[in-house]
Write a protein that holds these residues in place. Sequence first.
Motif, short mmCIF file in Angstrom:
data_model
loop_
_atom_site.label_atom_id
_atom_site.label_comp_id
_atom_site.label_asym_id
_atom_site.label_seq_id
_atom_site.Cartn_x
_atom_site.Cartn_y
_atom_site.Cartn_z
N GLY A 93 -32.04 -28.62 21.85
CA GLY A 93 -32.39 -27.72 20.76
C GLY A 93 -31.17 -27.41 19.90
O GLY A 93 -30.06 -27.85 20.16
N SER A 94 -31.42 -26.69 18.86
CA SER A 94 -30.33 -26.27 17.99
C SER A 94 -30.56 -24.82 17.59
O SER A 94 -31.69 -24.34 17.55
CB SER A 94 -30.26 -27.16 16.74
N ASN A 95 -29.48 -24.14 17.35
CA ASN A 95 -29.52 -22.75 16.95
C ASN A 95 -28.63 -22.57 15.73
O ASN A 95 -27.83 -23.44 15.39
CB ASN A 95 -29.03 -21.84 18.08
N ARG A 96 -28.75 -21.42 15.12
CA ARG A 96 -27.88 -21.13 13.97
C ARG A 96 -27.44 -19.68 14.04
O ARG A 96 -28.10 -18.85 14.67
CB ARG A 96 -28.59 -21.42 12.67
N ASP A 146 -17.96 -13.11 5.15
CA ASP A 146 -16.63 -12.58 4.87
C ASP A 146 -16.76 -11.58 3.72
O ASP A 146 -17.85 -11.10 3.43
CB ASP A 146 -15.62 -13.69 4.59
N GLN A 147 -15.69 -11.31 3.06
CA GLN A 147 -15.72 -10.29 2.02
C GLN A 147 -16.62 -10.67 0.84
O GLN A 147 -17.23 -9.81 0.22
CB GLN A 147 -14.30 -10.03 1.53
N TYR A 148 -16.77 -11.97 0.56
CA TYR A 148 -17.49 -12.39 -0.64
C TYR A 148 -18.75 -13.21 -0.38
O TYR A 148 -19.65 -13.22 -1.19
CB TYR A 148 -16.55 -13.21 -1.54
N TYR A 149 -18.81 -13.98 0.70
CA TYR A 149 -19.89 -14.93 0.89
C TYR A 149 -20.55 -14.79 2.25
O TYR A 149 -19.95 -14.34 3.21
CB TYR A 149 -19.37 -16.38 0.76
N TYR A 150 -21.82 -15.27 2.32
CA TYR A 150 -22.53 -15.43 3.59
C TYR A 150 -22.44 -16.89 3.99
O TYR A 150 -22.58 -17.78 3.16
CB TYR A 150 -24.00 -15.05 3.45
N TYR A 151 -22.27 -17.14 5.28
CA TYR A 151 -22.18 -18.51 5.80
C TYR A 151 -23.23 -18.70 6.88
O TYR A 151 -23.60 -17.77 7.59
CB TYR A 151 -20.80 -18.78 6.40
N ARG A 152 -23.66 -19.94 7.00
CA ARG A 152 -24.61 -20.31 8.04
C ARG A 152 -24.04 -21.52 8.78
O ARG A 152 -23.65 -22.50 8.17
CB ARG A 152 -25.96 -20.65 7.43
N ARG A 153 -24.03 -21.45 10.11
CA ARG A 153 -23.53 -22.55 10.94
C ARG A 153 -24.61 -22.94 11.95
O ARG A 153 -25.34 -22.10 12.44
CB ARG A 153 -22.28 -22.12 11.71
N TYR A 154 -24.66 -24.22 12.26
CA TYR A 154 -25.60 -24.75 13.25
C TYR A 154 -24.83 -25.25 14.46
O TYR A 154 -23.72 -25.75 14.33
CB TYR A 154 -26.40 -25.92 12.67
N TYR A 155 -25.44 -25.14 15.62
CA TYR A 155 -24.87 -25.72 16.83
C TYR A 155 -26.01 -26.17 17.73
O TYR A 155 -27.12 -25.67 17.65
CB TYR A 155 -23.94 -24.75 17.56
N THR A 156 -25.74 -27.13 18.60
CA THR A 156 -26.78 -27.67 19.49
C THR A 156 -26.62 -27.10 20.90
O THR A 156 -25.53 -26.71 21.30
CB THR A 156 -26.72 -29.21 19.56
N THR A 157 -27.71 -27.08 21.61
CA THR A 157 -27.71 -26.61 22.99
C THR A 157 -28.22 -27.70 23.93
O THR A 157 -28.88 -27.42 24.91
CB THR A 157 -28.58 -25.35 23.13
N ASP A 158 -27.95 -28.95 23.62
CA ASP A 158 -28.36 -30.05 24.50
C ASP A 158 -27.60 -29.95 25.82
O ASP A 158 -26.41 -29.66 25.85
CB ASP A 158 -28.06 -31.40 23.86
N GLY A 159 -28.31 -30.20 26.91
CA GLY A 159 -27.64 -30.16 28.20
C GLY A 159 -28.60 -30.38 29.34
O GLY A 159 -29.80 -30.56 29.16
N ALA A 160 -28.04 -30.36 30.51
CA ALA A 160 -28.80 -30.50 31.75
C ALA A 160 -28.12 -29.65 32.81
O ALA A 160 -26.99 -29.20 32.61
CB ALA A 160 -28.83 -31.96 32.19
N GLY A 161 -28.81 -29.42 33.90
CA GLY A 161 -28.21 -28.62 34.95
C GLY A 161 -28.92 -28.77 36.28
O GLY A 161 -30.01 -29.33 36.36
N LEU A 162 -28.25 -28.27 37.30
CA LEU A 162 -28.78 -28.28 38.66
C LEU A 162 -28.72 -26.87 39.22
O LEU A 162 -27.85 -26.08 38.85
CB LEU A 162 -27.93 -29.19 39.56
N GLY A 163 -29.64 -26.57 40.13
CA GLY A 163 -29.65 -25.25 40.72
C GLY A 163 -30.12 -25.26 42.16
O GLY A 163 -30.79 -26.20 42.62
N ILE A 164 -29.76 -24.21 42.88
CA ILE A 164 -30.20 -23.97 44.24
C ILE A 164 -31.16 -22.79 44.20
O ILE A 164 -30.85 -21.76 43.58
CB ILE A 164 -29.01 -23.64 45.16
N ASP A 165 -32.32 -22.94 44.82
CA ASP A 165 -33.37 -21.92 44.77
C ASP A 165 -33.71 -21.44 46.18
O ASP A 165 -33.64 -22.20 47.14
CB ASP A 165 -34.65 -22.49 44.17
N GLY A 166 -34.12 -20.20 46.26
CA GLY A 166 -34.72 -19.62 47.46
C GLY A 166 -36.07 -19.07 47.05
O GLY A 166 -36.36 -18.95 45.86
N VAL A 167 -36.91 -18.72 47.98
CA VAL A 167 -38.19 -18.11 47.64
C VAL A 167 -38.65 -17.24 48.81
O VAL A 167 -38.42 -17.57 49.97
CB VAL A 167 -39.26 -19.17 47.28
N VAL A 168 -39.24 -16.11 48.48
CA VAL A 168 -39.89 -15.24 49.45
C VAL A 168 -41.07 -14.59 48.73
O VAL A 168 -40.95 -14.18 47.58
CB VAL A 168 -38.93 -14.19 50.05
#
Length: 182
Positions: free
Chosen positions: A109-112, A117-139
């Motif tokens: 995905g991407s976010n913005r 600053d004192q005179y202008y508004y700016y818009r920046r984009y960045y991506t959130t591409d990734g993967a991950g691993l986790g350890i789970d428990g359940v009760v």
Amino acid sequence: MKTTAILSKSLLVLTVFTMMTFSAADQCIAQPAVNTNTYNTAIGVRLGETSGLSIKHFMDRGSSAIDGIIGIWPDAFSLTCLYEKHANAGIEGLTWYYGAGGHVFFESGSNRYYYRDQYYYYRRYYTTDGAGLGIDGVVGLEYKIRPVPFALSIDLKPFVESNTNGGLYVSLDPGFGIKFTF
């Protein structure tokens, strides 16, 4: 650097504590209740932080099961697999369960963000591409409704996960499930 060492030690302590808890709980139950559920397989949904399709299959006379969750979000999905031990909770159709497992997730995905600053508004984009691993428990608790082929469950599925973007997350992940049994 110091934060990473603290998080690593915390993760190690949490893992050892979880393993000791499951080992002690398994020894306290002298004989797991057999035939505590009147079904072999169930398909349904789990609603919670990890929401999505849930599939549970009992392996040996109703006392242990494999539970899978396919989590779905607008810009990500996850696959979770849990091994669960079930025991009679003293009321017909009601069982409690505990277990552990792991998950893998992928996000894209991407976010913005906006800044000014004192005179202008700016818009920046960045991506959130990734993967991950986790350890789970359940009760949790599960109630099989006798006259109809449905089971209701409520649980806590705590997890620790690390992703490729350098994040480490911990959550209790409470959830509610409804499954069609057969």
